[in-house]
Write a protein that holds these residues in place. Sequence first.
Motif, mmCIF file in Angstrom:
data_model
loop_
_atom_site.group_PDB
_atom_site.id
_atom_site.type_symbol
_atom_site.label_atom_id
_atom_site.label_comp_id
_atom_site.label_asym_id
_atom_site.label_seq_id
_atom_site.Cartn_x
_atom_site.Cartn_y
_atom_site.Cartn_z
ATOM 1 N N ALA A 1 0.822 -1.206 0.000
ATOM 2 C CA ALA A 1 0.000 0.000 0.000
ATOM 3 C C ALA A 1 0.860 1.261 0.000
ATOM 4 N N LEU A 2 1.908 1.268 0.812
ATOM 5 C CA LEU A 2 2.814 2.424 0.849
ATOM 6 C C LEU A 2 3.498 2.646 -0.496
ATOM 7 N N GLU B 1 0.989 4.094 -2.921
ATOM 8 C CA GLU B 1 0.772 5.520 -2.633
ATOM 9 C C GLU B 1 1.899 6.358 -3.212
ATOM 10 N N ARG B 2 3.112 5.938 -2.957
ATOM 11 C CA ARG B 2 4.276 6.727 -3.388
ATOM 12 C C ARG B 2 4.448 6.757 -4.892
ATOM 13 N N GLU C 1 -3.292 5.873 -6.284
ATOM 14 C CA GLU C 1 -4.138 6.050 -5.110
ATOM 15 C C GLU C 1 -5.244 5.016 -4.990
ATOM 16 N N ALA D 1 -3.775 1.785 -3.937
ATOM 17 C CA ALA D 1 -3.302 1.900 -2.557
ATOM 18 C C ALA D 1 -4.474 1.810 -1.586
ATOM 19 N N LEU D 2 -5.575 2.471 -1.918
ATOM 20 C CA LEU D 2 -6.755 2.430 -1.067
ATOM 21 C C LEU D 2 -7.263 0.999 -0.925
ATOM 22 N N TRP E 1 -4.925 -0.866 1.382
ATOM 23 C CA TRP E 1 -5.169 -0.515 2.787
ATOM 24 C C TRP E 1 -6.433 -1.186 3.310
ATOM 25 N N ALA F 1 -4.564 5.338 7.490
ATOM 26 C CA ALA F 1 -4.198 5.516 6.081
ATOM 27 C C ALA F 1 -5.445 5.598 5.203
ATOM 28 N N ALA G 1 -6.484 8.748 2.791
ATOM 29 C CA ALA G 1 -6.836 8.572 1.383
ATOM 30 C C ALA G 1 -8.236 9.135 1.106
ATOM 31 N N SER H 1 -8.041 12.956 1.064
ATOM 32 C CA SER H 1 -7.442 13.516 -0.152
ATOM 33 C C SER H 1 -8.345 13.365 -1.363
#
Length: 83
Positions: free
Chosen positions: A17-18, A21-22, A26, A29-30, A33, A51, A55, A58
């Motif tokens: 997930a990290l 994100e990076r 997104e 990543a969501l 998570w 986290a 998300a 944002s």
Amino acid sequence: MPTAGGPNAAAALANLALLLERSGREAAALEAWRRVRGTASGALGARAVYALGAALESSGKQQEAVEAFTQAKSEARSSADPV
């Protein structure tokens, strides 16, 4: 031969997930998570909820983000994690 899952599955998903994100992915990543949240407990579970809240915030989903942050705070206190 190792299979998916096991005692380190949630931590591996959190790392994924990290990385997602990076790299600007997104939505992926969501989802990662959410999968962490479904498998983790204690401090890692609380961090996954946090986290998710970040998300959601944002992406403009303020009310859902507030709910996630509130849940993360509660779970962090229960697990003695200072999130």
